[in-house]
Design a protein around this motif. Structure first.
Motif, mmCIF file in Angstrom:
data_model
loop_
_atom_site.group_PDB
_atom_site.id
_atom_site.type_symbol
_atom_site.label_atom_id
_atom_site.label_comp_id
_atom_site.label_asym_id
_atom_site.label_seq_id
_atom_site.Cartn_x
_atom_site.Cartn_y
_atom_site.Cartn_z
ATOM 1 N N ILE A 29 33.924 48.821 40.564
ATOM 2 C CA ILE A 29 33.576 47.506 41.112
ATOM 3 C C ILE A 29 32.130 47.159 40.786
ATOM 4 O O ILE A 29 31.799 46.033 40.456
ATOM 5 N N GLY B 154 37.924 39.932 45.902
ATOM 6 C CA GLY B 154 36.759 40.703 45.469
ATOM 7 C C GLY B 154 35.796 40.978 46.610
ATOM 8 O O GLY B 154 35.232 42.075 46.712
ATOM 9 N N ASP C 80 40.211 38.160 35.029
ATOM 10 C CA ASP C 80 39.303 38.748 36.015
ATOM 11 C C ASP C 80 40.045 39.177 37.275
ATOM 12 O O ASP C 80 39.665 40.148 37.934
ATOM 13 N N THR C 81 41.127 38.472 37.589
ATOM 14 C CA THR C 81 41.964 38.872 38.726
ATOM 15 C C THR C 81 42.684 40.186 38.422
ATOM 16 O O THR C 81 42.762 41.084 39.273
ATOM 17 N N GLU D 222 34.528 44.675 48.140
ATOM 18 C CA GLU D 222 33.134 45.069 48.336
ATOM 19 C C GLU D 222 32.881 45.483 49.795
ATOM 20 O O GLU D 222 32.239 46.488 50.069
ATOM 21 N N THR E 38 40.723 34.969 44.073
ATOM 22 C CA THR E 38 40.103 36.116 43.402
ATOM 23 C C THR E 38 38.770 36.470 44.050
ATOM 24 O O THR E 38 38.448 37.647 44.259
ATOM 25 N N ARG E 39 37.978 35.443 44.368
ATOM 26 C CA ARG E 39 36.699 35.692 45.058
ATOM 27 C C ARG E 39 36.943 36.333 46.419
ATOM 28 O O ARG E 39 36.206 37.236 46.836
ATOM 29 N N CYS F 153 40.177 42.950 38.742
ATOM 30 C CA CYS F 153 39.894 43.248 40.158
ATOM 31 C C CYS F 153 41.020 44.066 40.784
ATOM 32 O O CYS F 153 40.769 44.959 41.594
ATOM 33 N N ASN G 256 40.562 47.573 39.882
ATOM 34 C CA ASN G 256 39.534 48.155 40.749
ATOM 35 C C ASN G 256 40.093 48.518 42.116
ATOM 36 O O ASN G 256 39.805 49.575 42.672
#
Length: 208
Positions: free
Chosen positions: A183, A39, A76-77, A43, A35-36, A80, A83
């Motif tokens: 985001i 993300g 949270d995934t 970005e 996930t990080r 994202c 997004n």
């Protein structure tokens, strides 16, 4: 956006991307790390040209989908991914094609809300996502997307270098609003301001 701030953000998320990639080689089933990674790619996509942005967003989507294979209800995934599909849709001029991405984003936002119903950001994202196709239509109808991508000059007569620089900065600012509209969370506010800016307004009174 301040150049130093922009550079710092690129460095930060590039470091996050590389760290996530290294962690993945050791543990490919770490949903949090995936996930990080996804993300960070979303970005970084904000700082690329359109073609590279699309590739980077799609890469981010693949990482996020991989995370869901490990942990299908990770809210949270899911958020994202909402997004990611929203950002991708704004890069597509064709309304029907963009609509497919907007629909996917709404599905993921809804799932995120279902998993974490008390999360205000998730609920607001789902609410604003319903208005995204209309905003997309306005952007491309007025040719603003071309200005953002540097394919067309800004509207209005101007020959001075300072005015051109100012318009270039405005196009750059709009680019960040488009790519980071949810985001960055504040994108919700930015879009409201953008929509209002399309309406004629009275000029401010002269200073006394």
């Amino acid at each position: 956006m301040d150049m130093q701030n922009e550079f710092d953000r690129i460095l930060f998320f590039e470091h996050a991307r590389k760290t996530a990639e290294a962690t993945y080689s050791k543990d490919p089933l770490d949903a949090e790390n995936l996930t990080r990674w996804g993300g960070a790619l979303l970005e970084l996509a904000q700082f690329q040209n359109v073609a590279d942005s699309k590739k980077m967003i799609l890469d981010g989507i693949s990482k996020l989908e991989e995370a869901l294979l490990v942990q299908p209800k990770k809210h949270d995934t899911l958020w994202c991914l909402g997004n990611a599909y929203t950002s991708f849709a704004f890069l597509i001029p064709d309304q029907d094609e963009a609509k497919e991405s907007f629909e996917k984003s709404s599905v993921y936002f809804k799932q995120a809300v279902d998993e974490d119903p008390d999360n205000e950001i998730y609920r607001k994202s789902l609410e604003v996502a319903a208005k995204a196709p209309e905003l997309h239509m306005e952007i491309h109808k007025h040719g603003l997307a071309q200005q953002v991508m540097g394919a067309a000059p800004a509207s209005g007569p101007s020959t001075s270098s300072s005015a051109k620089s100012s318009k270039k900065k405005k196009s750059s600012d709009l680019k960040y609003d488009i790519f980071g509209w949810i985001i960055l969370a504040v994108g919700i506010v930015a879009w409201v301001g953008f929509a209002k800016s399309q309406m004629p307004a009275s000029p401010p009174p002269p200073p006394r």
